[in-house]
Write a protein that holds these residues in place. Structure first.
Motif, PDB file in Angstrom:
ATOM      1  N   VAL A 246      35.173  47.885   7.501  1.00  0.00           N
ATOM      2  CA  VAL A 246      36.311  48.153   6.623  1.00  0.00           C
ATOM      3  C   VAL A 246      37.439  48.779   7.426  1.00  0.00           C
ATOM      4  N   ASP A 247      38.620  48.195   7.296  1.00  0.00           N
ATOM      5  CA  ASP A 247      39.824  48.691   7.975  1.00  0.00           C
ATOM      6  C   ASP A 247      40.383  49.861   7.183  1.00  0.00           C
ATOM      7  N   SER A 248      40.255  51.070   7.704  1.00  0.00           N
ATOM      8  CA  SER A 248      40.678  52.272   6.979  1.00  0.00           C
ATOM      9  C   SER A 248      42.176  52.296   6.734  1.00  0.00           C
ATOM     10  N   GLU A 249      42.937  51.600   7.582  1.00  0.00           N
ATOM     11  CA  GLU A 249      44.392  51.624   7.428  1.00  0.00           C
ATOM     12  C   GLU A 249      44.868  50.734   6.290  1.00  0.00           C
TER      13      GLU A 249
ATOM     14  N   VAL B 275      35.460  44.920  15.105  1.00  0.00           N
ATOM     15  CA  VAL B 275      34.750  46.086  14.591  1.00  0.00           C
ATOM     16  C   VAL B 275      35.804  47.170  14.335  1.00  0.00           C
ATOM     17  N   THR B 276      35.369  48.379  14.017  1.00  0.00           N
ATOM     18  CA  THR B 276      36.312  49.485  13.914  1.00  0.00           C
ATOM     19  C   THR B 276      35.890  50.587  14.877  1.00  0.00           C
TER      20      THR B 276
ATOM     21  N   ALA C 290      35.073  53.406  13.910  1.00  0.00           N
ATOM     22  CA  ALA C 290      34.128  54.243  13.143  1.00  0.00           C
ATOM     23  C   ALA C 290      34.651  55.653  12.934  1.00  0.00           C
ATOM     24  N   SER C 291      35.971  55.804  12.886  1.00  0.00           N
ATOM     25  CA  SER C 291      36.561  57.135  12.769  1.00  0.00           C
ATOM     26  C   SER C 291      36.391  57.743  11.383  1.00  0.00           C
ATOM     27  N   VAL C 292      36.057  56.928  10.382  1.00  0.00           N
ATOM     28  CA  VAL C 292      35.887  57.430   9.022  1.00  0.00           C
ATOM     29  C   VAL C 292      34.410  57.494   8.632  1.00  0.00           C
ATOM     30  N   PHE C 293      33.663  56.446   8.949  1.00  0.00           N
ATOM     31  CA  PHE C 293      32.274  56.407   8.483  1.00  0.00           C
ATOM     32  C   PHE C 293      31.418  55.504   9.352  1.00  0.00           C
ATOM     33  N   THR C 294      30.207  55.982   9.629  1.00  0.00           N
ATOM     34  CA  THR C 294      29.163  55.180  10.248  1.00  0.00           C
ATOM     35  C   THR C 294      27.873  55.456   9.499  1.00  0.00           C
ATOM     36  N   SER C 295      27.229  54.399   9.037  1.00  0.00           N
ATOM     37  CA  SER C 295      25.986  54.571   8.301  1.00  0.00           C
ATOM     38  C   SER C 295      24.886  55.061   9.233  1.00  0.00           C
TER      39      SER C 295
ATOM     40  N   GLY D  56      27.767  48.202   9.356  1.00  0.00           N
ATOM     41  CA  GLY D  56      29.196  48.250   9.620  1.00  0.00           C
ATOM     42  C   GLY D  56      29.758  49.656   9.568  1.00  0.00           C
ATOM     43  N   THR D  57      31.056  49.747   9.842  1.00  0.00           N
ATOM     44  CA  THR D  57      31.725  51.039   9.926  1.00  0.00           C
ATOM     45  C   THR D  57      33.053  50.988   9.174  1.00  0.00           C
ATOM     46  N   ILE D  58      33.645  52.164   9.001  1.00  0.00           N
ATOM     47  CA  ILE D  58      34.989  52.281   8.435  1.00  0.00           C
ATOM     48  C   ILE D  58      35.855  53.002   9.454  1.00  0.00           C
TER      49      ILE D  58
END
Length: 368
Positions: A100-103, A176-177, A179-184, A189-191
């Motif tokens: 997920v693209d946090s921006e 990919v991202t 992962a600055s917001v979320f990593t499971s 995947g990451t946010i």
């Protein structure tokens, strides 16, 4: 047994030309003829290179262009319908390896998510990540990387629950991202902010496709049992292979079996063999040995043409050019069997209007 789609250089140009034409003109529809369908002369690179052309347009194409394949993924495969019907939450989508693209997440939602993750970094108690309605909402704003929505009903509002369609882009397997917001904690995947060109090694494409309501529409890219090959099958799956009479449950079982379709891998050949390969980074040097392929696809335009004309819309194989492509790959009997069986599958599952991505050889009047 039918061969891989990664053809030897001696025959690659003619075959790619038969199916190519999805060149990028910087617009989403990719309808221009600027991308040739042959390898052409070797590119010589000497010394430092200066960026030319419209880099922003190229980035846009990589991230969001579907070239019309949203009709295949929505009307034939029915991926978005399957995700909505299964009440897939954003957390579950992330566990499938989507990013997920946090921006692109709306500010109010991003603030709420940050507060929830500060209280529980696992995301298990996050109302944002555990609400199925938010999955469609994130797709609608193009925040789910690689699944790009289009204003298909031309009403000026993108809403995949009300008539709009979702297609696949390059970024699905190659972004990919940070992962600055979320990593499971369980992987997936990451946010965060996008990092284009990186390989999505966590993407569980098989299980993602199995969520679709008609994964049999991806028939040529699955592991098949062909009469032309003596009713045998080739691939990781221990099952006898799929046929034109296989059920949706049969296809989903194959796709969800991690021994058959491992996480981080994608079957990039329409040869009826079950041969998923690891997703690779998508930078120019990765097209040739020793970084990526064995060097049989040596230019970015041919890679893109192959992906958009037959991997992200394999219904192109039902055309005269598609049939010629497959019969050259695997012989007359096997090639024709795959095409004939695929048409039977599409008809049996109610798929109409194909092929969706329109392609023609370079210089064809259809590209004018």
């Amino acid at each position: 047994m039918i061969k891989s789609i990664l053809l030897k250089a001696a025959i690659a140009p003619a075959l790619v030309a038969a199916l190519s034409g999805c060149g990028s003109d910087g617009n989403d529809n990719g309808g221009g003829s600027t991308t040739p369908g042959s390898d052409g002369p070797a590119r010589v690179v000497a010394g430092p290179q200066q960026q030319t052309g419209n880099a922003g347009a190229g980035q846009n194409v990589f991230r969001f262009a579907t070239f019309g394949n949203e009709r295949f993924w929505t009307d034939a495969v029915q991926l978005q319908q399957g995700m909505i019907a299964a009440n897939v939450t954003p957390l579950q989508a992330l566990q499938l390896g989507l990013h997920v693209d946090s921006e692109r997440v709306p500010a109010a939602v991003a603030q709420q998510l940050q507060a929830e993750l500060a209280a529980d970094p696992s995301g298990a108690t996050s109302s944002v990540l555990n609400n199925p309605a938010n999955t469609a909402a994130l797709v609608n704003v193009d925040a789910v990387i690689g699944l790009s929505p289009k204003d298909s009903n031309a009403n000026g509002v993108i809403d995949i629950a009300n008539g709009d369609k979702t297609g696949a882009t390059c970024a699905l397997c190659h972004t990919v991202t940070d992962a600055s917001v979320f990593t499971s904690a369980t992987g997936g995947g990451t946010i965060g902010r996008r990092q284009d060109g990186r390989a999505t090694h966590t993407l569980d494409f098989g299980s993602l496709l199995a969520l679709a309501q008609n994964s049999m529409a991806y028939y040529p890219v699955l592991q098949l049992n062909l009469a032309a090959n003596g009713n045998t099958t080739l691939g990781r799956a221990s099952s006898p292979g799929l046929t034109e009479n296989s059920t949706e449950a049969d296809a989903d079982a194959y796709l969800r079996d991690k021994n058959s379709y491992p996480i981080g891998m994608f079957d990039d050949t329409v040869d009826g063999n079950g041969d998923p390969m690891h997703n690779m980074p998508l930078f120019e040097q990765d097209l040739a040995f020793p970084y990526g392929s064995d060097g049989t696809i040596t230019t970015q335009d041919n890679f893109a043409n192959t992906v958009y004309t037959i991997l992200l819309d394999p219904t192109q194989l039902t055309t005269a050019g598609g049939r010629a492509f497959l019969t050259t790959l695997g012989g007359t009997a096997a090639g024709n069997e795959i095409v004939d069986d695929y048409i039977a599958v599409l008809n049996r599952t109610g798929v109409t209007g194909f092929p969706y991505v329109q392609a023609a050889p370079p210089g064809d009047p259809a590209l004018a």
